[in-house]
Design a protein around this motif. Structure first.
Motif, PDB file in Angstrom:
ATOM      1  N   ALA A   1       0.704  -0.884  -0.404  1.00  0.00           N
ATOM      2  CA  ALA A   1       0.002  -0.097   0.100  1.00  0.00           C
ATOM      3  C   ALA A   1       1.093   1.280   0.059  1.00  0.00           C
ATOM      4  O   ALA A   1       2.089   1.278   0.529  1.00  0.00           O
ATOM      5  N   ALA A   2       0.506   2.481  -0.837  1.00  0.00           N
ATOM      6  CA  ALA A   2       0.956   3.399  -1.278  1.00  0.00           C
ATOM      7  C   ALA A   2       1.315   4.517   0.648  1.00  0.00           C
ATOM      8  O   ALA A   2       1.836   5.518   0.327  1.00  0.00           O
ATOM      9  N   GLY A   3      -0.933   4.100   0.994  1.00  0.00           N
ATOM     10  CA  GLY A   3      -0.103   5.300   2.091  1.00  0.00           C
ATOM     11  C   GLY A   3      -0.841   6.144   1.314  1.00  0.00           C
ATOM     12  O   GLY A   3      -0.826   7.137   2.306  1.00  0.00           O
ATOM     13  N   ILE A   4      -1.310   6.558  -0.139  1.00  0.00           N
ATOM     14  CA  ILE A   4      -1.809   8.215  -0.082  1.00  0.00           C
ATOM     15  C   ILE A   4      -3.432   7.877  -0.781  1.00  0.00           C
ATOM     16  O   ILE A   4      -3.974   7.272  -0.805  1.00  0.00           O
ATOM     17  N   SER A   5      -4.004   9.037  -0.643  1.00  0.00           N
ATOM     18  CA  SER A   5      -5.452   8.919  -1.061  1.00  0.00           C
ATOM     19  C   SER A   5      -5.873   9.908  -1.780  1.00  0.00           C
ATOM     20  O   SER A   5      -5.336  11.440  -1.329  1.00  0.00           O
ATOM     21  N   GLY A   6      -6.953  10.288  -1.940  1.00  0.00           N
ATOM     22  CA  GLY A   6      -7.407  11.311  -2.982  1.00  0.00           C
ATOM     23  C   GLY A   6      -7.932  11.369  -4.586  1.00  0.00           C
ATOM     24  O   GLY A   6      -8.324  10.190  -5.105  1.00  0.00           O
ATOM     25  N   ASP A   7      -8.627  12.003  -5.618  1.00  0.00           N
ATOM     26  CA  ASP A   7      -9.102  12.105  -6.390  1.00  0.00           C
ATOM     27  C   ASP A   7      -7.993  12.089  -7.571  1.00  0.00           C
ATOM     28  O   ASP A   7      -7.205  13.903  -7.472  1.00  0.00           O
ATOM     29  N   LEU A   8      -7.695  12.032  -8.814  1.00  0.00           N
ATOM     30  CA  LEU A   8      -6.518  12.502  -9.396  1.00  0.00           C
ATOM     31  C   LEU A   8      -7.540  13.196 -10.425  1.00  0.00           C
ATOM     32  O   LEU A   8      -7.517  11.957 -11.568  1.00  0.00           O
ATOM     33  N   SER A   9      -7.041  14.241 -11.700  1.00  0.00           N
ATOM     34  CA  SER A   9      -8.206  14.365 -12.616  1.00  0.00           C
ATOM     35  C   SER A   9      -6.755  14.454 -14.112  1.00  0.00           C
ATOM     36  O   SER A   9      -5.755  15.018 -13.574  1.00  0.00           O
TER      37      SER A   9
END
Length: 562
Positions: A146-154
C-alpha cells in the motif's frame, strides 16, 4: 444437363428376359425389335452430344469475352463516374530521394498518395518529429505494498476533458496503474510501473498521442494527489519528465509546417506523409506522378485477355484441306463467333484524334502473323512516361463540355466527335427542348436528362443539364478504344439479354426437348419390348406344350421314321 445413353438402355432384354423353353431365340428377336425402335434415339443422342459441345464452346467464349471486358474496363471509366474515376489512368505513385547520399529517404519520410493527388515535385526537410509525453513519479520501495496515499487524480491529455481516478490508502503502485489504465481510452494516458532495482519502483505515465502534454489541472482541479505521487511539484512543473511532448516540425518547399502528429495528411492534397526521423539540413525530394507501372500492367493484362480470345478463335477456325474442319473447331463457320470477332477487331482498330498516339501500333502494340497482339515493352514504357494523358485518351472515354451546367452523363454508344447542343428553357425552369443546328428531333428530354434519340447519330449519348437559363453548350465525346470495346462486348456477354446468353439458353432448351424425345422413344421401345416378351412367352409356352404332346404321341405310337 443429363443425356440418355441409348447404348446402355439397349441391354433391356438381356437383363429382364431369358428364353429357353424352345430352340427359338426369342430374346434376340425382342432385342432386335427394341434396338430398331432405339435407332432414332441414338441419332438424337448424337445431336445432343453435338449441342452440348456447342454449349460448352459458347460458355468458354463467354468467359473469355468476360475476361477481355474486365480488362478493358480497368482501362476506362464510365462518363457518369468522371468525378470519381477508378481506372488506372487516375492512379498516382510517389518517388522519394535524398540530397544526402548517406541518408535513405524512406528512413526519414514515408508517403501514401491517393488518386486525388496532383502530380508535381515537393522539397521536404524534417527538423523535428513529434514525440509522446512521458513522465514519472517519485521512487517507491515497493510496487505491491500500500502506497498510503488517497484522493482524486484529475487526468487529461492537452486540452481534452479530464477523467477522475480515485485512489485510496490501501492501493499499491500497481493498483494505481491498473486504475489509470481502466480509463486510458477516455483520458489518452496509460500507466506502468518501472522497476529500477530490487527495491526501487516508479510510476510512469505515457501519452497515447504525440505533441500533447499530460495535464493534472484542467478546469482548476485539485493537484495534491499528483504531487503526492511525485508526478509534479508544488509549482505544477513536472518532477521527472522522461520525454517532453513536442510537435513535428518540417519544411515543404521552404515553408515551415508544425503538426502534433507524425502522420500528416492535410498539407499536400491527396498525400499522406509519415515522418520517421529528423534530418535537419537534408532535403527529401517527393515526386508525385501518374502510375505508369500500373497502367502498363493493365495494358499487358488487356493484351493477354485478347490473345486468349484470339487463341479460341483460331482453334475454332482450324481447317485442313481435304478433311475439313478440325475436330476441336466446334464453332467452325459459326455466325455468332464471326460477328463477335469482327466487332472486337473493329474496336481494336480505334484511332484517337491525338497527333501523337492515335492507335495501338503508335504505342508499341502490333499484330503478329496470327493476329495475336505483341507488346514492344520499351516503346510502350516510353509512351506512358512521355505523355501519360495522351495514352489515356487512346484507351479511356474522354468527355468535355463548355459549361459546368452540362454533364455528359453517359456515352454508351459509338458516337465520337463534337457538337453544339442548344438548350431552351421554359418559364418554370424546366427544359423545353434541345437541338443541334435547329433539329430538336435528335434528342429527347426527360426532366434534366437530354438523351440522343434512337436511330440518330447521338444515340447512346445522355446529357444532364443543371442550369436555369437557355444556353448553347459545346460537347466533345471520344469513346476511347477500351470503352468502345467494353460496350461492344457487353452486347454479347450481358447475362440478361446478351447474344451469347440467348444462344446458350436456346440450345439448352433444344437439348431439353431432344432429351424428352429420347425419353419418349425409350419408353415406347421398352413398352413394345415388354409386349413382345409377353407374346413370345405365351407362344413359347404353347410350343413347349405341343412339343411335350408330340413326344408323348411318339412314345405311344412309335416313330414313323423308323
Amino acid at each position: 444437363m443429363s443425356t440418355v445413353n441409348s447404348a446402355t438402355s439397349s441391354s433391356y432384354v438381356s437383363s429382364s428376359y431369358t428364353s429357353g423353353l424352345t430352340d427359338i431365340d426369342t430374346a434376340a428377336l425382342v432385342q432386335d425389335a427394341y434396338d430398331a425402335k432405339m435407332e432414332q434415339a441414338d441419332v438424337i443422342d448424337a445431336k445432343i452430344d453435338d449441342i452440348d459441345l456447342q454449349i460448352a464452346a459458347y460458355e468458354e467464349l463467354q468467359d473469355l469475352l468476360g475476361a477481355l471486358e474486365d480488362a478493358a474496363e480497368a482501362l476506362t471509366a464510365d462518363a457518369e463516374l468522371a468525378s470519381t474515376r477508378d481506372d488506372v489512368w487516375v492512379e498516382k505513385t510517389a518517388y522519394l530521394s535524398s540530397s544526402d547520399g548517406s541518408v535513405t529517404a524512406s528512413d526519414v519520410v514515408g508517403v501514401l498518395v491517393d488518386d486525388a493527388a496532383t502530380t508535381g515535385t515537393y522539397e521536404l526537410e524534417v527538423t523535428q518529429i513529434a514525440t509522446a509525453h512521458k513522465i514519472a513519479g517519485d521512487v517507491a520501495t515497493s510496487a505491491t505494498e500500500a502506497a498510503g496515499i488517497s484522493g482524486d487524480l484529475s487526468l487529461a491529455l492537452g486540452d481534452s476533458d479530464s477523467v477522475e481516478i480515485t485512489v485510496n490508502t490501501n492501493m499499491s503502485l500497481n493498483d494505481i496503474a491498473d486504475e489509470i489504465n481502466k480509463q486510458k481510452s477516455a483520458s489518452g494516458v496509460s500507466a506502468s510501473v518501472l522497476q529500477i532495482s530490487d527495491s526501487q519502483f516508479m510510476l510512469v505515465l505515457s501519452a497515447a498521442d504525440t505533441g500533447e502534454e499530460i495535464n493534472f489541472s484542467t478546469g482548476g482541479a485539485d493537484t495534491s494527489l499528483a504531487q503526492s505521487l511525485g508526478l509534479i511539484g508544488t509549482d505544477g512543473s513536472y518532477s521527472n519528465e522522461l520525454i517532453a511532448a513536442q510537435p513535428a516540425i518540417f519544411l515543404v518547399d521552404g515553408v515551415e509546417v508544425t503538426r502534433n502528429s507524425n502522420t500528416v495528411d492535410d498539407v499536400i492534397s491527396g498525400v499522406t506523409l509519415y515522418l520517421y526521423d529528423a534530418e535537419e539540413g537534408t532535403t527529401i525530394t517527393l515526386e508525385v506522378d501518374d502510375d505508369a507501372s500500373s497502367a502498363y500492367d493493365a495494358i499487358e493484362a488487356f493484351v493477354d485477355a485478347y490473345n486468349d480470345f484470339r487463341s479460341f478463335v483460331l482453334t475454332n477456325q482450324a481447317y485442313t484441306v481435304g478433311t475439313g474442319a478440325d475436330e476441336d473447331a466446334v464453332l467452325f463457320g459459326d455466325n455468332l463467333l464471326s460477328s463477335v470477332s469482327r466487332d472486337v477487331y473493329d474496336a481494336l482498330g480505334f484511332r484517337s484524334d491525338s497527333s501523337l498516339y492515335q492507335s495501338l501500333s503508335s504505342i508499341g502494340i502490333s499484330y503478329d502473323d496470327s493476329n495475336y497482339l505483341v507488346i514492344d515493352s520499351e516503346e510502350l514504357e516510353n509512351a506512358l512516361v512521355s505523355d501519360f494523358d495522351t495514352v489515356s485518351a487512346l484507351f479511356s472515354l474522354q468527355t468535355d463540355t463548355s459549361s459546368d451546367d452540362l454533364l455528359v452523363y453517359d456515352a454508351d454508344g459509338t458516337y465520337s466527335g463534337s457538337f453544339t447542343v442548344n438548350i431552351t428553357m421554359n418559364d418554370d425552369g424546366s427544359i423545353a427542348s434541345a437541338d443541334v443546328d435547329g433539329d430538336d428531333s435528335l434528342f429527347t428530354v426527360s426532366g434534366n436528362k437530354i438523351t440522343g434519340a434512337e436511330g440518330s447519330v447521338y444515340e447512346g449519348v445522355t446529357l444532364y443539364f443543371g442550369g436555369s437559363e437557355s444556353k448553347s453548350v459545346d460537347v466533345t465525346v471520344t469513346p476511347g478504344l477500351a470503352y468502345g470495346l467494353k460496350n461492344s462486348i457487353d452486347t454479347y456477354t450481358n447475362t440478361s439479354d446478351g447474344f451469347l446468353s440467348d444462344r446458350i439458353d436456346r440450345l439448352g432448351k433444344q437439348t431439353d426437348d431432344l432429351e424428352d424425345e429420347v425419353s419418349d422413344i425409350t419408353q415406347d421401345a421398352e413398352d413394345y419390348a415388354a409386349k413382345l416378351i409377353d407374346r413370345y412367352s405365351v407362344l413359347e409356352t404353347k410350343m413347349y406344350q405341343l412339343e411335350l404332346l408330340r413326344d408323348q404321341l411318339e412314345a405311344l405310337w412309335g416313330n414313323d421314321d423308323d
